[in-house]
Design an enzyme around this catalytic site. Sequence first.
Site, mmCIF file in Angstrom:
data_model
loop_
_atom_site.group_PDB
_atom_site.id
_atom_site.type_symbol
_atom_site.label_atom_id
_atom_site.label_comp_id
_atom_site.label_asym_id
_atom_site.label_seq_id
_atom_site.Cartn_x
_atom_site.Cartn_y
_atom_site.Cartn_z
ATOM 1 N N HIS A 38 0.691 -1.100 -0.290
ATOM 2 C CA HIS A 38 0.099 0.137 -0.046
ATOM 3 C C HIS A 38 0.830 1.336 -0.144
ATOM 4 C CE1 HIS A 38 -4.093 -1.139 1.602
ATOM 5 N NE2 HIS A 38 -3.419 -2.320 0.547
ATOM 6 N N GLU A 106 -6.464 -0.452 -5.573
ATOM 7 C CA GLU A 106 -7.435 0.499 -5.874
ATOM 8 C C GLU A 106 -7.070 1.702 -5.013
ATOM 9 O OE1 GLU A 106 -5.412 -1.338 -2.875
ATOM 10 O OE2 GLU A 106 -7.020 -3.178 -2.765
#
Length: 318
Positions: A38, A106
């Site tokens: 991430h 995402e």
Amino acid sequence: MTTYGYFLASEDHGPRELVEQARLAEQAGFDSLWISDHYHPWLDAQGHSPFVWSTIGALAQATSLPVETAVTCPTVRVHPAVIAQAAATSAVLLQGRFRLGVGSGEALNEHILGGHWPRAAVRLEMLEEAVDVIRRLLTGDRVSHRGTHYTVENARIYTLPDEPVPIDVSGYAPAATDLAARIGDGFATMGPQADLLKRYREGGGSGPSSCGIKACYDTDQDRAARTVLRRWPNMFLPGELAAVLPEPSHFEQATELVTEEHVRNGPMPLGDDPEAHVRSLAACAEAGFDHVYLSQIGDDMTGFFDFYRTKVLPQLPR
């Protein structure tokens, strides 16, 4: 035979903590490691997001367990040619104990350079082209490529592992699962989703399958529920919200709708009942998954690993 690994949450812990958790996981009897990739945490309360490739380098020196990214998005934030080099180096450091897990990503992590965040069908198209570029580069051949989404010019990776790096593709919906069946060396998803695993197999996917889940070990079940509500309420958001919301603040707004009742009524084991934890992991094995990865939510990592070493892992079907 099912194996049980530990899922290192980069959103929730700093790099030194993750390395220590990997050591504890190996000592407790876990078989392998997943690690999330991430740029942002889901929520500010989680509070971390170290660069995964640096952490993997440290893991290679700290543990003898296999390591896989769960998952890297090789399409927007980082060019697939760079991901190919990172994967090759990681596999060399880990002496072949590395798998590259990839997914369509995402907005939370991928929008940071200011580009347009594509719709899901385009993201999957980008992922397919990216995986092709990565595989070609991982052969060690000189690669030039001009495709729909990516350009590579005169690129060659010189530091390579002895064996090709396997590339597993994640799928949380039918279209991504179909892509995994077509191009992946393996399949990964979250939760014991037997329907997606069946779709992967029926689509021709023959590689290993992996299932990720979470738990909250705590000696107080009420405190465990409150910990999950504070740290990981994003798990309870429906549909495509996780793929399209761009900032932790947006997740915080959305998760105001999540209540402690949602946490208590969910499938996640809370507290210190060994049978509840065993049932959660066994559900993935019973759904047919080859590998199950569990992540602990909460700060008592020493207590968690001791609990799993003595009371949970010995009971699991293998």
